[in-house]
Design a protein around this motif. Structure first.
Motif, short mmCIF file in Angstrom:
data_model
loop_
_atom_site.label_atom_id
_atom_site.label_comp_id
_atom_site.label_asym_id
_atom_site.label_seq_id
_atom_site.Cartn_x
_atom_site.Cartn_y
_atom_site.Cartn_z
N GLU A 1 54.98 41.86 53.50
CA GLU A 1 54.24 43.12 53.37
C GLU A 1 53.18 43.04 52.26
OE1 GLU A 1 57.99 43.47 50.85
OE2 GLU A 1 57.42 42.70 52.84
N LEU A 2 53.46 42.27 51.22
CA LEU A 2 52.48 42.12 50.15
C LEU A 2 51.39 41.13 50.54
CD1 LEU A 2 54.65 42.16 46.90
CD2 LEU A 2 53.12 43.94 47.76
N ALA A 3 51.75 40.10 51.30
CA ALA A 3 50.72 39.18 51.79
C ALA A 3 49.74 39.92 52.68
CB ALA A 3 51.37 38.03 52.54
N ALA A 4 50.24 40.83 53.49
CA ALA A 4 49.37 41.63 54.36
C ALA A 4 48.49 42.57 53.55
CB ALA A 4 50.22 42.42 55.36
N ALA A 5 49.01 43.05 52.44
CA ALA A 5 48.25 43.99 51.60
C ALA A 5 47.00 43.33 51.01
CB ALA A 5 49.13 44.53 50.48
N LEU A 6 46.99 42.01 50.91
CA LEU A 6 45.83 41.31 50.37
C LEU A 6 44.60 41.48 51.26
CD1 LEU A 6 47.59 38.04 49.24
CD2 LEU A 6 46.33 39.59 47.73
N ASP A 7 44.81 41.83 52.52
CA ASP A 7 43.69 41.98 53.45
C ASP A 7 43.09 43.39 53.42
OD1 ASP A 7 44.02 39.33 54.31
OD2 ASP A 7 45.60 39.94 55.72
N GLN A 8 43.69 44.30 52.67
CA GLN A 8 43.15 45.66 52.58
C GLN A 8 41.97 45.71 51.61
OE1 GLN A 8 46.33 48.21 51.33
NE2 GLN A 8 47.62 47.79 53.11
N PRO A 9 41.02 46.62 51.84
CA PRO A 9 39.92 46.78 50.88
C PRO A 9 40.48 47.17 49.51
CG PRO A 9 39.45 47.95 52.92
CD PRO A 9 40.89 47.52 53.00
N PRO A 10 40.01 46.55 48.44
CA PRO A 10 40.58 46.85 47.11
C PRO A 10 40.09 48.17 46.55
CG PRO A 10 38.81 45.25 46.92
CD PRO A 10 39.01 45.47 48.40
N ILE A 11 40.89 48.76 45.69
CA ILE A 11 40.45 49.89 44.87
C ILE A 11 39.45 49.34 43.85
CG2 ILE A 11 41.19 51.61 43.17
CD1 ILE A 11 43.93 51.60 44.56
N VAL A 12 38.29 49.97 43.76
CA VAL A 12 37.25 49.49 42.86
C VAL A 12 37.32 50.24 41.54
CG1 VAL A 12 34.78 49.12 42.52
CG2 VAL A 12 35.78 48.90 44.82
N LEU A 13 37.63 49.50 40.48
CA LEU A 13 37.71 50.08 39.14
C LEU A 13 36.37 49.90 38.43
CD1 LEU A 13 41.22 48.64 38.20
CD2 LEU A 13 40.71 50.95 39.01
N PRO A 14 36.04 50.77 37.48
CA PRO A 14 34.75 50.64 36.79
C PRO A 14 34.66 49.38 35.96
CG PRO A 14 36.12 52.30 35.73
CD PRO A 14 36.82 51.93 37.00
N ALA A 15 33.44 48.99 35.64
CA ALA A 15 33.18 47.71 34.97
C ALA A 15 33.93 47.59 33.64
CB ALA A 15 31.68 47.54 34.75
N TRP A 16 34.18 48.70 32.98
CA TRP A 16 34.81 48.67 31.66
C TRP A 16 36.32 48.81 31.70
CZ3 TRP A 16 31.45 52.36 33.56
CH2 TRP A 16 32.01 53.56 33.95
N ASP A 17 36.91 48.82 32.89
CA ASP A 17 38.36 48.99 32.99
C ASP A 17 39.08 47.83 32.29
OD1 ASP A 17 40.48 50.73 34.70
OD2 ASP A 17 41.15 48.65 34.56
N PRO A 18 40.13 48.12 31.52
CA PRO A 18 40.81 47.05 30.77
C PRO A 18 41.46 45.98 31.63
CG PRO A 18 42.06 49.10 30.65
CD PRO A 18 40.73 49.44 31.24
N ILE A 19 41.75 46.26 32.87
CA ILE A 19 42.38 45.24 33.70
C ILE A 19 41.38 44.14 34.04
CG2 ILE A 19 41.92 46.02 36.09
CD1 ILE A 19 45.35 45.06 34.60
N GLY A 20 40.11 44.38 33.78
CA GLY A 20 39.09 43.36 33.98
C GLY A 20 38.77 42.56 32.72
N ALA A 21 39.59 42.71 31.69
CA ALA A 21 39.35 41.97 30.44
C ALA A 21 39.37 40.47 30.69
CB ALA A 21 40.40 42.34 29.41
N LEU A 22 38.58 39.73 29.94
CA LEU A 22 38.47 38.29 30.11
C LEU A 22 39.32 37.56 29.08
CD1 LEU A 22 34.62 38.01 30.66
CD2 LEU A 22 36.42 38.18 32.39
N ALA A 23 40.07 36.58 29.56
CA ALA A 23 40.91 35.77 28.67
C ALA A 23 40.04 34.78 27.91
CB ALA A 23 41.97 35.03 29.47
N ASN A 24 40.27 34.66 26.60
CA ASN A 24 39.45 33.80 25.75
C ASN A 24 40.28 32.67 25.14
OD1 ASN A 24 36.60 35.01 25.36
ND2 ASN A 24 37.96 36.77 25.34
#
Length: 438
Positions: free
Chosen positions: A415-438
């Motif tokens: 069920e989770l493998a199938a979920a990968l084919d769904q359109p993603p929720i688009v979060l704003p550019a500044w959302d913390p989940i988009g932080a870059l690992a350094n």
């Protein structure tokens, strides 16, 4: 805030002997030494039931390439095995060169797309705040390998600037912000005029990167001696041919799973972040949000199955560098400051108290009764700390401070493998989940 109120605070502080005791301690000793819970530290056993690593730790030095090092460390295991050598490194400098160039193009395309917005628009401000950096994500690593291949470290070794990127990044940031000014000034002239200017900017960017990092090889002669002293020659190879021959893992089958416990991020849904990425024509950075229990189980099963695991975390929390350990209760700050720290992981994300800051590689796990107890971690901070660069993470820390792992899609429940084919929720550019690992 009145003088009477300040006086009351001072009297309250002075009235408690514990405050004065802590003041005496912390003014002369680092607070982490005072807060360190020795019962936790001495209770950490570094042994693990499943241990994969038999190679040397790498060193990203004064750069933010941890995500790249962790990805290459994952791939070098199979390459070393095929080459018949004990230790092997892909060129981190080669991928850094292409990441800088691709990221400059990615930034300039975002500038063109947002050129009609005000400078104080939040997305524009976010883009301009960091036009070029070293940090990255798993999908960005996979995109670079897919497009530009790999080379051995001998074909493009480190330079002073690959090991200490600040001066190069400073020059590139100035050029890209200047380019943003020019591209925004052409907003009314059409896309053709803007992209002509973009090509001119990229020509300068190419020059700057090449001055700092050298020129990436188009072809190189690959030959080596294995651990039995037998000589091998594979001939002249392109980076794409070298990657096709020596990358033993199917990178295109890997997906990125995250643990984002915020109410705005449903479990079982894919997430993406606006303008996050490095290669314009690559698949977008997409995460599948799952429960922490599944994140741990899939990481554990991969290691037990013989494969290390790339992961991202908030590395500085509850970390003791000289001992090379992480534990969620390693420091008792509540006792030092006589106050409670009550934010959970979701609240820390929402209030900017946490984000993914670093990527590493799981190379071991201690399993008891089918569950993980602690984890062995290959860091990219050299061999001076921990067990020659390999750290120990208690499972309590994993739950609180690990955010994402990269695993094979085939490891997911259907069920989770199938979920990968769904359109993603688009979060704003500044959302913390988009932080870059350094």
């Amino acid at each position: 805030m009145t003088p009477n109120q300040l006086h009351a605070f001072e009297e309250e502080f002075a009235a408690r002997p514990a405050n004065r005791l802590m003041q005496n301690a912390v003014t002369r000793t680092p607070v982490d030494d005072v807060a360190l819970d020795r019962r936790v530290l001495t209770g950490i056993d570094h042994s693990v039931s499943h241990h994969l690593d038999d190679w040397k730790a790498t060193n990203q030095k004064q750069s933010g390439r941890c995500w790249m090092f962790a990805g290459l460390n994952l791939l070098r295991v199979g390459a070393a095995r095929k080459l018949g050598v004990k230790d092997f490194e892909f060129s981190q400098n080669h991928l850094l060169w292409w990441d800088k160039f691709e990221r400059a193009n990615h930034f300039l395309e975002a500038v063109i797309e947002t050129a009609d917005r005000d400078l104080d628009d939040r997305t524009v401000a976010h883009l301009l705040a960091s036009p070029i950096s070293d940090g990255g994500q798993w999908n960005m690593f996979a995109a670079l390998v897919a497009k530009h291949g790999l080379v051995p470290k001998s074909a493009m070794p480190e330079t002073d600037s690959s090991s200490a990127t600040r001066a190069m990044n400073r020059a590139l940031a100035a050029l890209l912000r200047q380019g943003a000014r020019d591209l925004r000034g052409q907003a009314g002239e059409g896309a053709e005029a803007q992209r002509k200017t973009k090509r001119e900017i990229l020509a300068v960017v190419h020059r700057v990167i090449s001055i700092h990092l050298g020129t990436p090889p188009q072809r190189f002669l690959w030959q080596w001696e294995d651990q039995d002293k037998e000589f091998h020659r594979d001939g002249w190879l392109t980076p794409a041919e070298f990657a096709a021959s020596y990358v033993q893992l199917p990178l295109d089958e890997y997906v990125c799973l995250v643990h984002d416990p915020r109410e705005s991020s449903p479990v079982g849904r894919t997430l993406t972040v606006e303008y996050l990425g490095n290669v314009v024509d690559a698949p977008p950075v997409v995460y599948l949000n799952v429960r922490m229990e599944l994140l741990k189980r899939l990481a554990m099963e991969a290691i037990v199955g013989g494969e290390p695991v790339w992961f991202g975390c908030d590395v500085q929390k509850m970390m003791r560098a000289d001992a090379g350990v992480w534990d969620a209760a390693l420091f008792d700050y509540a006792a030092v400051y006589d106050t409670a720290f009550t934010m959970d992981k979701a609240a820390r994300l929402l209030h900017h108290q946490t984000s993914m800051t670093h990527a590493m590689l799981f190379t071991g796990v201690d399993v008891l009764d089918g569950s993980p107890r602690r984890w062995r971690v290959e860091n990219s901070w050299g061999e001076e700390k921990a067990d020659k660069g390999f750290w120990t993470m208690n499972d309590s820390w994993f739950g609180e401070h690990v955010f994402e792992i990269a695993v094979r899609r085939s490891a997911l429940p259907p069920e989770l493998a199938a979920a990968l084919d769904q359109p993603p929720i688009v979060l704003p550019a500044w959302d913390p989940i988009g932080a870059l690992a350094n």
